[in-house]
Design a protein around this motif. Structure first.
Motif, short mmCIF file in Angstrom:
data_model
loop_
_atom_site.label_atom_id
_atom_site.label_comp_id
_atom_site.label_asym_id
_atom_site.label_seq_id
_atom_site.Cartn_x
_atom_site.Cartn_y
_atom_site.Cartn_z
N ASP A 1 -0.39 17.72 -4.75
CA ASP A 1 -1.17 16.53 -5.10
C ASP A 1 -0.92 15.40 -4.12
OD1 ASP A 1 -1.88 16.66 -8.51
OD2 ASP A 1 -0.68 18.20 -7.55
N PHE A 2 -1.92 14.54 -3.99
CA PHE A 2 -1.79 13.31 -3.22
C PHE A 2 -1.82 12.11 -4.17
CE2 PHE A 2 -3.55 16.24 -0.06
CZ PHE A 2 -2.72 15.98 1.03
N PHE A 3 -0.99 11.12 -3.87
CA PHE A 3 -0.98 9.86 -4.63
C PHE A 3 -1.22 8.71 -3.67
CE2 PHE A 3 1.46 6.05 -5.74
CZ PHE A 3 0.87 5.72 -6.95
N VAL A 4 -2.15 7.83 -4.01
CA VAL A 4 -2.36 6.59 -3.26
C VAL A 4 -2.43 5.44 -4.26
CG1 VAL A 4 -3.52 7.63 -1.28
CG2 VAL A 4 -4.86 6.95 -3.27
N GLY A 5 -1.92 4.29 -3.86
CA GLY A 5 -1.90 3.17 -4.78
C GLY A 5 -1.65 1.86 -4.07
N ALA A 6 -1.61 0.81 -4.87
CA ALA A 6 -1.35 -0.54 -4.36
C ALA A 6 -0.50 -1.30 -5.37
CB ALA A 6 -2.65 -1.30 -4.10
N ARG A 7 0.43 -2.10 -4.84
CA ARG A 7 1.30 -2.92 -5.67
C ARG A 7 1.07 -4.39 -5.31
NH1 ARG A 7 6.12 -0.92 -7.34
NH2 ARG A 7 6.30 0.34 -5.42
N LEU A 8 0.74 -5.21 -6.31
CA LEU A 8 0.49 -6.63 -6.11
C LEU A 8 1.59 -7.43 -6.81
CD1 LEU A 8 -2.38 -5.21 -5.86
CD2 LEU A 8 -3.34 -7.46 -6.39
N ALA A 9 2.28 -8.27 -6.05
CA ALA A 9 3.29 -9.18 -6.60
C ALA A 9 2.85 -10.60 -6.30
CB ALA A 9 4.66 -8.89 -5.99
N VAL B 1 0.86 -1.18 0.00
CA VAL B 1 0.00 0.00 0.00
C VAL B 1 0.89 1.23 0.00
CG1 VAL B 1 -1.80 1.25 1.23
CG2 VAL B 1 -1.79 -1.24 1.26
N LEU B 2 0.64 2.16 -0.94
CA LEU B 2 1.49 3.33 -1.11
C LEU B 2 0.70 4.61 -0.91
CD1 LEU B 2 2.04 1.24 -3.82
CD2 LEU B 2 4.10 2.61 -3.84
N ALA B 3 1.35 5.62 -0.35
CA ALA B 3 0.76 6.96 -0.23
C ALA B 3 1.89 7.99 -0.26
CB ALA B 3 -0.04 7.09 1.05
N GLU B 4 1.72 9.05 -1.07
CA GLU B 4 2.74 10.09 -1.19
C GLU B 4 2.08 11.46 -1.37
OE1 GLU B 4 6.17 7.28 -3.32
OE2 GLU B 4 5.21 8.88 -4.48
N TYR B 5 2.79 12.48 -0.96
CA TYR B 5 2.35 13.86 -1.18
C TYR B 5 3.40 14.57 -2.01
CZ TYR B 5 1.30 18.78 -0.46
OH TYR B 5 1.04 20.11 -0.66
N LEU B 6 2.95 15.29 -3.06
CA LEU B 6 3.84 15.98 -3.98
C LEU B 6 3.63 17.48 -3.87
CD1 LEU B 6 2.59 13.21 -5.41
CD2 LEU B 6 4.06 13.93 -7.29
N TYR B 7 4.73 18.22 -3.74
CA TYR B 7 4.65 19.68 -3.62
C TYR B 7 5.72 20.31 -4.49
CZ TYR B 7 5.24 24.40 -1.85
OH TYR B 7 5.37 25.75 -1.78
N ASP B 8 5.37 21.44 -5.14
CA ASP B 8 6.33 22.21 -5.92
C ASP B 8 6.00 23.68 -5.76
OD1 ASP B 8 7.80 23.49 -8.10
OD2 ASP B 8 8.14 21.46 -8.85
N SER B 9 6.99 24.47 -5.34
CA SER B 9 6.74 25.89 -5.07
C SER B 9 6.42 26.68 -6.32
CB SER B 9 7.98 26.50 -4.38
OG SER B 9 9.10 26.50 -5.27
N ARG B 10 6.71 26.12 -7.50
CA ARG B 10 6.43 26.84 -8.76
C ARG B 10 4.96 26.75 -9.16
NH1 ARG B 10 11.37 23.78 -11.57
NH2 ARG B 10 10.55 22.23 -10.08
N GLY B 11 4.20 25.95 -8.45
CA GLY B 11 2.77 25.88 -8.74
C GLY B 11 2.48 25.37 -10.13
N LEU B 12 1.53 26.02 -10.83
CA LEU B 12 1.09 25.54 -12.14
C LEU B 12 2.16 25.68 -13.21
CD1 LEU B 12 -2.59 26.90 -12.23
CD2 LEU B 12 -1.74 24.67 -11.49
N SER B 13 3.20 26.48 -12.97
CA SER B 13 4.27 26.65 -13.96
C SER B 13 5.36 25.59 -13.81
CB SER B 13 4.90 28.04 -13.82
OG SER B 13 5.54 28.18 -12.55
N ALA B 14 5.23 24.70 -12.84
CA ALA B 14 6.27 23.69 -12.60
C ALA B 14 6.34 22.69 -13.75
CB ALA B 14 6.00 22.95 -11.30
N PRO B 15 7.56 22.30 -14.18
CA PRO B 15 7.69 21.29 -15.22
C PRO B 15 7.55 19.87 -14.70
CG PRO B 15 9.86 22.03 -14.57
CD PRO B 15 8.86 22.84 -13.78
#
Length: 403
Positions: free
Chosen positions: A324-332, A304-318
């Protein structure tokens, strides 16, 4: 009759001699790789007339590898080619690797073309700055162009220091007029602009220290040179044609990546400070992955994965994810077919727009592999840069034969 046959044999003698001489050399080489057929299908009709709803392409990648000097020296050559229907910009050839390695107890020297990966997080790789992304290959940004380099690694008890000289800047690849995914207008990569010229544009430098201390793995890096991430300028020609032009800035970027392995729990963090001619920016991705092993004695592992992404450049960031928040799952499945599934969703904290991603792979008959990807975009609004993706939800399937 016999005389004519003799003349033929004599004429072929140089070729026979050459084959006899190189035969032992060829036997010493390891040859591997794969050939594949890809289907890229979009759910909705395209926004722009030149685009299509379905694309077929073929790919081949080979690796020639040889080592000698009791393993202290090696050579690797990895050519790559994709031929694509409709989108001429996606049809391309690249040398992913062409490297000579000399290793000793306390140092390693690599010369040639290579791919280098830095980073620990799942949803974004902020510190990974050495290679240019090959974005016509896949929208996930995981594919890279080979980068010419001189790399000296100094190996000590207190860590490994990698020194890089990176000659030859490689501009990013972009989808053409008929391709998807792309903005409108399509990016005019041939009109790219730079804030430096000559030697300063073409040569970059990097250094990285990496070390493991108990449960902790960390890396501290610095990069100076032309950024692999362009910003985009809207420019009009005298006849009124509008072009989207990539602009590559010279940057100093300091990066830190840390991962702690605490039994079934992984704690991950990447952060950068990037200084360009126009701004100083900070970006970070942090999160965790917790794995449940061998569920019900089935061999199945679920992470089970969870991450938070931040960039001070806002909408101009490359980069991907500015708030943003990311949540996911990895099945092996840990079976002989090596079946794996990764599924996740990234949600913008402010707009609530979502990007869903599912990746699955499985081997068949020892030498065949099937990869399936599904990507869905939902909720994008006009003021956000990903609005052009609103009708680009798609499925990608690739069947490959590995040798």
């Amino acid at each position: 009759m016999h005389f004519s046959r003799l003349k033929i044999c004599i004429s072929q003698l140089p070729l026979i001699i050459v084959m006899l001489l190189i035969s032992p050399v060829l036997k010493a080489w390891e040859v591997s790789g794969y050939v594949g057929l890809e289907s890229l299908a979009f759910i909705e009709a395209p926004l722009h007339d030149p685009q299509h709803q379905h694309y077929i392409s073929g790919v081949i990648e080979a690796e020639l590898y040889h080592e000698w000097d009791n393993g202290a020296q090696s050579f690797a050559f990895v050519p790559y080619f994709r031929g694509s229907q409709h989108d001429s910009q996606r049809t391309h050839f690249d040398i992913r690797e062409l490297t000579w390695l000399k290793s000793a107890e306390e140092w390693e020297l690599r010369l040639g073309i290579r791919k280098v990966f830095w980073g620990v997080t799942e949803s974004n790789h902020l510190v990974d700055v050495i290679n240019q992304r090959d974005t016509v290959e896949n929208s996930d940004g995981e594919d890279k162009l080979g980068q010419p380099m001189i790399n000296l690694a100094l190996i000590q008890d207190w860590g490994t220091v990698d020194l890089f000289v990176l000659p030859g800047f490689r501009p990013r690849t972009f989808t053409g007029e008929e391709g998807r995914l792309r903005p409108e207008p399509a990016v005019s990569g041939n009109l790219a602009e730079y804030d430096k010229s000559g030697f300063a544009r073409q040569v970059a430098y990097a250094i990285r220290w990496a070390h493991s201390m108990g449960d902790w793995d960390m890396g501290l890096s610095h990069f100076y040179g032309t950024s692999r991430d362009p910003v985009f300028l809207v420019k009009a020609t005298p006849d009124g044609q509008v072009n989207l032009v990539p602009y590559y800035q010279n940057i100093n970027q300091t990066g830190l990546d840390v991962q702690a392995t605490l039994d079934s729990l992984l704690l991950k963090w990447e952060a950068i400070v990037r200084v360009s001619e126009t701004e100083t920016a900070f970006a970070s991705t942090a999160g965790f992955e917790y794995t449940f092993f061998n569920i019900a004695s089935s061999g199945l592992d679920i992470g089970v994965l969870a991450e938070y992404l931040y960039d001070s450049r806002g909408l101009s960031a490359p980069t991907v994810g500015q708030d943003d928040f990311f949540v996911g799952a990895r099945l092996a499945f840990n079976d002989v077919q090596d079946m794996q599934i990764l599924a996740g969703v990234m949600v913008d904290r402010v707009s609530q727009a979502q990007f869903y991603n599912i990746e699955a792979s499985r081997r068949f008959f020892e030498s065949f592999k099937l990869e399936v990807e599904a990507r869905f975009f939902n909720g994008a609004t006009k003021k956000y840069p990903d609005y052009f993706l609103r009708q680009d939800s798609h499925f990608r399937m690739e069947l490959s034969y590995h040798f």
